[in-house]
Design an enzyme around this catalytic site. Structure first.
Site, PDB file in Angstrom:
ATOM      1  N   GLY A  25      30.149 -48.427  -2.286  1.00  0.00           N
ATOM      2  CA  GLY A  25      30.546 -47.224  -3.012  1.00  0.00           C
ATOM      3  C   GLY A  25      29.444 -46.653  -3.887  1.00  0.00           C
ATOM      4  O   GLY A  25      28.578 -47.375  -4.382  1.00  0.00           O
ATOM      5  N   GLY A  78      46.335 -47.386  -6.073  1.00  0.00           N
ATOM      6  CA  GLY A  78      47.370 -47.132  -5.083  1.00  0.00           C
ATOM      7  C   GLY A  78      48.646 -47.868  -5.451  1.00  0.00           C
ATOM      8  O   GLY A  78      48.604 -48.979  -5.982  1.00  0.00           O
ATOM      9  N   HIS A  91       6.780 -68.223 -45.065  1.00  0.00           N
ATOM     10  CA  HIS A  91       7.044 -66.793 -45.152  1.00  0.00           C
ATOM     11  C   HIS A  91       5.821 -65.958 -44.790  1.00  0.00           C
ATOM     12  O   HIS A  91       4.684 -66.331 -45.030  1.00  0.00           O
ATOM     13  CB  HIS A  91       7.515 -66.397 -46.565  1.00  0.00           C
ATOM     14  CG  HIS A  91       7.036 -67.296 -47.645  1.00  0.00           C
ATOM     15  ND1 HIS A  91       7.878 -68.002 -48.456  1.00  0.00           N
ATOM     16  CD2 HIS A  91       5.778 -67.652 -48.020  1.00  0.00           C
ATOM     17  CE1 HIS A  91       7.177 -68.733 -49.303  1.00  0.00           C
ATOM     18  NE2 HIS A  91       5.910 -68.538 -49.057  1.00  0.00           N
ATOM     19  N   ASN A 139      -6.020 -63.639 -33.181  1.00  0.00           N
ATOM     20  CA  ASN A 139      -6.254 -64.257 -31.873  1.00  0.00           C
ATOM     21  C   ASN A 139      -6.804 -63.311 -30.818  1.00  0.00           C
ATOM     22  O   ASN A 139      -7.180 -63.741 -29.735  1.00  0.00           O
ATOM     23  CB  ASN A 139      -4.952 -64.868 -31.346  1.00  0.00           C
ATOM     24  CG  ASN A 139      -3.830 -63.841 -31.250  1.00  0.00           C
ATOM     25  OD1 ASN A 139      -3.770 -62.906 -32.029  1.00  0.00           O
ATOM     26  ND2 ASN A 139      -2.933 -64.040 -30.295  1.00  0.00           N
TER      27      ASN A 139
END
Length: 453
Positions: free
Chosen positions: A10, A138, A359, A382
């Site tokens: 469908g 249906g 932190h 890095n």
């Protein structure tokens, strides 16, 4: 022995999406795979999926499953779609199960009940359900178990539309199926070939058509985004109930999202708003805080992820903790008793036992030795614009706040880096590295500058 056909051709225009309807995800998995897995649970001799709109993508999603594919080139209705499987199943004697790719809640037990009716002598069995709002389905006309007719809603008069028993879109047929399909006509408002028309054809040939009343929830199909959300809610509710039954504590469970691929151990605690996705695996006694998001992440027993933390492809060993507001990116490995605190980001890095980064730090492509402390504002630089480089920090080192370690660089065991330093060379074991301007105090300058001296 039986064959199973799943109709997945469908277009799904009401979804308003370029993605084929049956590939829309439910809890992270394409809708079609729920129907497929229910079918496979009954071990069919043959399993055929009929594809059409967006079929190439659908076939791609089926890779690795033991299925055969039939194509519906024109969208001419469900009976026409099923007829496309004849070329593959022409010599199969039956019985046949037929389900829809957009009805993902059907259980193997329900499908087995349909199949049993045909094995016991019915020519056709169809699944029905009574819905409070049958719009879009249906309607079933029946007398006792015998089905007298099935009327599509668009062709139903008002008195038939008032019926609440509906066709749930799952069927079992005997070996007469493909002969019967060739008798279906398209004499209806949509000029399509409807699968429910087989009820009248089977009855005309003297074959019994029986109704199997199922659970209304299983009949839910997906044609719109709203229906997709409703079905996903049902799946979530089932999944939460299953895990709570296995010893998982969920606080405000209705707020928690998890996918079927997730694995949980007893005594895991999930706080409100937790999101668990992919191949996440959580060990005994772990805790996932409010609004934390875990994807493809492993928590070993006793690990904790605190509020608003996001972890993707990370691994936390026993006693490790992250958050609140931490971010763990792919390749982040936190060994025993490691703590990564608020606004710390870790990517592709190994933090050995007892490392603390409380932190406001970034650790990328790094290895940090046991017992080392990472101060606030520390950055491992890095990336040089072309390549990523590794930072190595030894055991029981101390990296002072607001320092930058420019990779590739190594800080030795028990070394100290003074706060605010930019480290571009290796620091030997036990050394103190300070890389900043010496402080100068100009006596009286501030008072003179402000005119108060």
């Amino acid at each position: 022995m039986h064959a199973h056909v799943i109709l997945a051709a469908g277009q799904g225009t009401r979804m308003r999406s370029r993605l084929p309807k049956v590939l829309h995800p439910l809890l992270g998995k394409p809708m079609l795979l729920y129907a497929l897995e229910a079918a496979l649970a009954l071990k069919p001799e043959r399993l055929v999926v009929v594809v059409g709109h967006g079929g190439e993508k659908v076939v791609e999603a089926l890779e690795g499953y033991p299925v055969e594919v039939a194509w519906q080139k024109e969208q001419l209705g469900t009976a026409h779609a099923l007829l496309q499987a004849e070329g593959l199943l022409r010599d199969f004697p039956g019985p046949f199960l037929v389900t829809q790719g957009d009805t993902p809640l059907l259980s193997p037990r329900t499908l087995e009940a349909l199949l049993r009716r045909v094995r016991e002598g019915a020519g056709m069995a169809l699944l029905t359900a009574e819905l409070p709002d049958p719009t879009g389905y249906g309607r079933i006309l029946r007398e006792g178990e015998e089905v007298l007719g099935n009327v599509e809603e668009k062709d139903a008069p008002p008195e038939v539309r008032a019926i609440r028993e509906v066709n749930a879109g799952a069927y079992a047929f005997d070996g007469f199926l493909f002969q019967a399909l060739k008798e279906v006509r398209n004499e209806n408002a949509a000029r399509e070939y409807y699968l429910p028309d087989l009820v009248a054809i089977y009855r005309a040939h003297g074959r019994r058509v029986l109704a199997v009343r199922g659970v209304a929830e299983e009949a839910l199909g997906v044609n719109t985004r709203e229906e997709l959300a409703r079905v996903e809610g049902v799946l979530l509710r089932r999944l939460r109930a299953e895990w709570m039954g296995k010893g998982v504590r969920m606080i405000l469970p209705e707020t928690i999202y998890l996918e079927p691929s997730v694995e949980l151990a007893p005594d895991v605690t999930l706080w409100p708003g937790a999101v668990l996705k992919g191949k996440t695996r959580i060990g005994e006694g772990c805790e996932v805080g409010p609004y934390a998001v875990l994807e493809d992440t492993v928590l070993e027993p006793g690990a904790k992820v605190l509020a608003h933390t996001v972890a993707q492809g990370a691994h936390l060993h026993p006693g490790a903790s992250a958050g609140p507001f931490a971010r763990l990116r792919p390749g982040a490995v936190l060994m025993e008793e490691v703590h990564v605190g608020n606004f710390v980001e870790v990517k592709n890095s190994l933090l050995h036992k007892g490392v603390k980064a409380g932190h406001l730090a970034y650790l990328g492509d790094a290895e940090v030795g046991e017992g080392t402390n990472i101060g606030a504002g520390v950055i491992t630089a890095n990336y040089d614009g072309k390549r990523k480089h590794k930072t190595e920090i030894g055991k029981k080192a101390f990296i002072g706040s607001n320092s930058v370690l420019v990779a590739p660089v190594r800080v030795g065991d028990r070394a100290l880096v003074g706060a605010g330093s930019v480290i571009t060379q290796d620091v030997p074991e036990g050394a103190l590295a300070v890389a900043r301007e010496r402080q100068k105090n100009l006596e009286g300058y501030a008072l003179r500058k402000l005119g108060e001296g």
